[in-house]
Design a protein around this motif. Structure first.
Motif, PDB file in Angstrom:
ATOM      1  N   GLY A  67       0.832  -1.208   0.000  1.00  0.00           N
ATOM      2  CA  GLY A  67       0.000   0.000   0.000  1.00  0.00           C
ATOM      3  C   GLY A  67       0.858   1.246   0.000  1.00  0.00           C
ATOM      4  O   GLY A  67       1.851   1.341  -0.725  1.00  0.00           O
ATOM      5  N   TYR A  68       0.478   2.219   0.858  1.00  0.00           N
ATOM      6  CA  TYR A  68       1.161   3.509   0.875  1.00  0.00           C
ATOM      7  C   TYR A  68       1.931   3.706   2.172  1.00  0.00           C
ATOM      8  O   TYR A  68       1.415   3.478   3.257  1.00  0.00           O
ATOM      9  N   GLN A  69       3.184   4.115   2.027  1.00  0.00           N
ATOM     10  CA  GLN A  69       4.001   4.556   3.146  1.00  0.00           C
ATOM     11  C   GLN A  69       3.733   6.050   3.338  1.00  0.00           C
ATOM     12  O   GLN A  69       3.848   6.839   2.395  1.00  0.00           O
ATOM     13  N   ILE A  70       3.346   6.444   4.567  1.00  0.00           N
ATOM     14  CA  ILE A  70       3.040   7.850   4.865  1.00  0.00           C
ATOM     15  C   ILE A  70       3.867   8.250   6.077  1.00  0.00           C
ATOM     16  O   ILE A  70       3.506   7.963   7.224  1.00  0.00           O
ATOM     17  N   ASP A  71       4.979   8.910   5.848  1.00  0.00           N
ATOM     18  CA  ASP A  71       5.915   9.206   6.927  1.00  0.00           C
ATOM     19  C   ASP A  71       5.334  10.154   7.969  1.00  0.00           C
ATOM     20  O   ASP A  71       5.734  10.102   9.132  1.00  0.00           O
ATOM     21  N   ASP A  72       4.404  11.017   7.576  1.00  0.00           N
ATOM     22  CA  ASP A  72       3.842  11.986   8.516  1.00  0.00           C
ATOM     23  C   ASP A  72       2.679  11.431   9.337  1.00  0.00           C
ATOM     24  O   ASP A  72       2.081  12.154  10.128  1.00  0.00           O
ATOM     25  N   ASN A  73       2.358  10.160   9.135  1.00  0.00           N
ATOM     26  CA  ASN A  73       1.311   9.514   9.924  1.00  0.00           C
ATOM     27  C   ASN A  73       1.947   8.395  10.732  1.00  0.00           C
ATOM     28  O   ASN A  73       2.477   7.427  10.172  1.00  0.00           O
ATOM     29  N   ILE A  74       1.906   8.515  12.066  1.00  0.00           N
ATOM     30  CA  ILE A  74       2.621   7.576  12.928  1.00  0.00           C
ATOM     31  C   ILE A  74       2.135   6.137  12.747  1.00  0.00           C
ATOM     32  O   ILE A  74       2.894   5.184  12.931  1.00  0.00           O
ATOM     33  N   LYS A  75       0.866   5.953  12.352  1.00  0.00           N
ATOM     34  CA  LYS A  75       0.321   4.613  12.166  1.00  0.00           C
ATOM     35  C   LYS A  75       0.707   4.008  10.812  1.00  0.00           C
ATOM     36  O   LYS A  75       0.470   2.827  10.580  1.00  0.00           O
ATOM     37  N   MET A  76       1.286   4.820   9.926  1.00  0.00           N
ATOM     38  CA  MET A  76       1.575   4.355   8.567  1.00  0.00           C
ATOM     39  C   MET A  76       3.065   4.359   8.242  1.00  0.00           C
ATOM     40  O   MET A  76       3.458   4.271   7.093  1.00  0.00           O
ATOM     41  N   ARG A  77       3.909   4.454   9.270  1.00  0.00           N
ATOM     42  CA  ARG A  77       5.352   4.509   9.030  1.00  0.00           C
ATOM     43  C   ARG A  77       6.018   3.134   9.037  1.00  0.00           C
ATOM     44  O   ARG A  77       7.158   2.989   8.615  1.00  0.00           O
ATOM     45  N   TYR A  78       5.320   2.145   9.521  1.00  0.00           N
ATOM     46  CA  TYR A  78       5.932   0.848   9.829  1.00  0.00           C
ATOM     47  C   TYR A  78       6.408   0.078   8.605  1.00  0.00           C
ATOM     48  O   TYR A  78       7.222  -0.849   8.714  1.00  0.00           O
ATOM     49  N   LYS A  79       5.936   0.421   7.426  1.00  0.00           N
ATOM     50  CA  LYS A  79       6.193  -0.413   6.247  1.00  0.00           C
ATOM     51  C   LYS A  79       7.650  -0.373   5.798  1.00  0.00           C
ATOM     52  O   LYS A  79       8.105  -1.263   5.080  1.00  0.00           O
TER      53      LYS A  79
END
Length: 235
Positions: free
Chosen positions: A202-214
């Motif tokens: 999916g999408y890596q979103i560095d500014d969202n703490i829940k979406m940085r894990y990828k």
């Protein structure tokens, strides 16, 4: 739809689900003749699936949503990921192509306890079915069990040369088991066993703490204006 064209629409601008204060809009493809081969080509261009709809962020100045994929045959678990696998040796898993009556209640528990501040709350059966079901592609379910108890589900699209992680959910009582990480590791393992080239996360979103894990699954590739760029395993 001809063999060379797709009908693409642009949504109206709406509030971003991932970065508070930002506005979002999408490119959306809805075609009657989509199939797994075409969808895999669109994945490589940064699109994702939501039900029958294929979409891609198209937000002007904001470029935070970056497509990320793992080259399955090159993936090497980190020390932490190896500990996750070892700690969950008692958990067994299976691949199913059939939805179970136990899936939705588990999904509800997960959303109600883990994501009750997000756009998928409150969970409904209509929302769940519209989000996952697809007329032209049958989703695959990687199911995790502790004994006879279903504790996690990774909904995955199985494509000719890749797996695409759609959505994963698990029993909140097993939070310490890192089941979210475990399910990605199992998707990478399954892809490698099947000789698939990529696992799309999916999408890596560095500014969202829940979406940085990828970024933790290495090596990984990010889709840039110059194409897919690889990031190697840390030493």
């Amino acid at each position: 739809m001809s063999s060379n064209t797709l009908n693409v629409a642009v949504t109206k601008t709406f509030e971003c689900s991932y970065i508070p204060g930002n506005q979002e809009r999408l490119l959306v493809i809805q075609e009657n003749q989509l199939n797994d081969h075409l969808f895999e080509q669109l994945l490589a261009m940064g699109f994702r699936r939501n039900g029958n709809a294929i979409y891609k962020p198209h937000c002007g100045a904001c470029q935070q949503c970056v497509s990320i994929r793992v080259p399955a045959l090159d993936f090497i678990p980190s020390k932490r990921q190896k500990r996750t696998l070892k700690a969950n040796q008692h958990i067994h898993w299976q691949v199913s192509h059939q939805a179970s009556e136990h899936h939705f209640p588990l999904y509800c528990r997960y959303i109600n306890q883990r994501h009750n501040d997000g756009p998928m709350f409150p969970p409904t059966s209509q929302q769940y079915n519209e989000f996952l079901d697809c007329d032209w592609l049958e989703p695959t379910f990687i199911e995790l069990f502790d004994g006879e108890k279903l504790i996690g589900v990774a909904v995955t699209d199985m494509l000719p040369n890749s797996l695409s992680a759609i959505y994963s959910y698990f029993d909140p009582d097993y939070e310490k088991n890192s089941l979210g990480s475990l399910m990605i590791l199992l998707q990478c393992e399954l892809a490698k066993e099947m000789g698939k080239q990529f696992v799309y996360l999916g999408y890596q979103i560095d500014d969202n703490i829940k979406m940085r894990y990828k970024r933790q699954y290495r090596p990984y590739q990010l889709l840039t204006a110059s194409g897919w760029q690889i990031h190697q395993q840390l030493s």
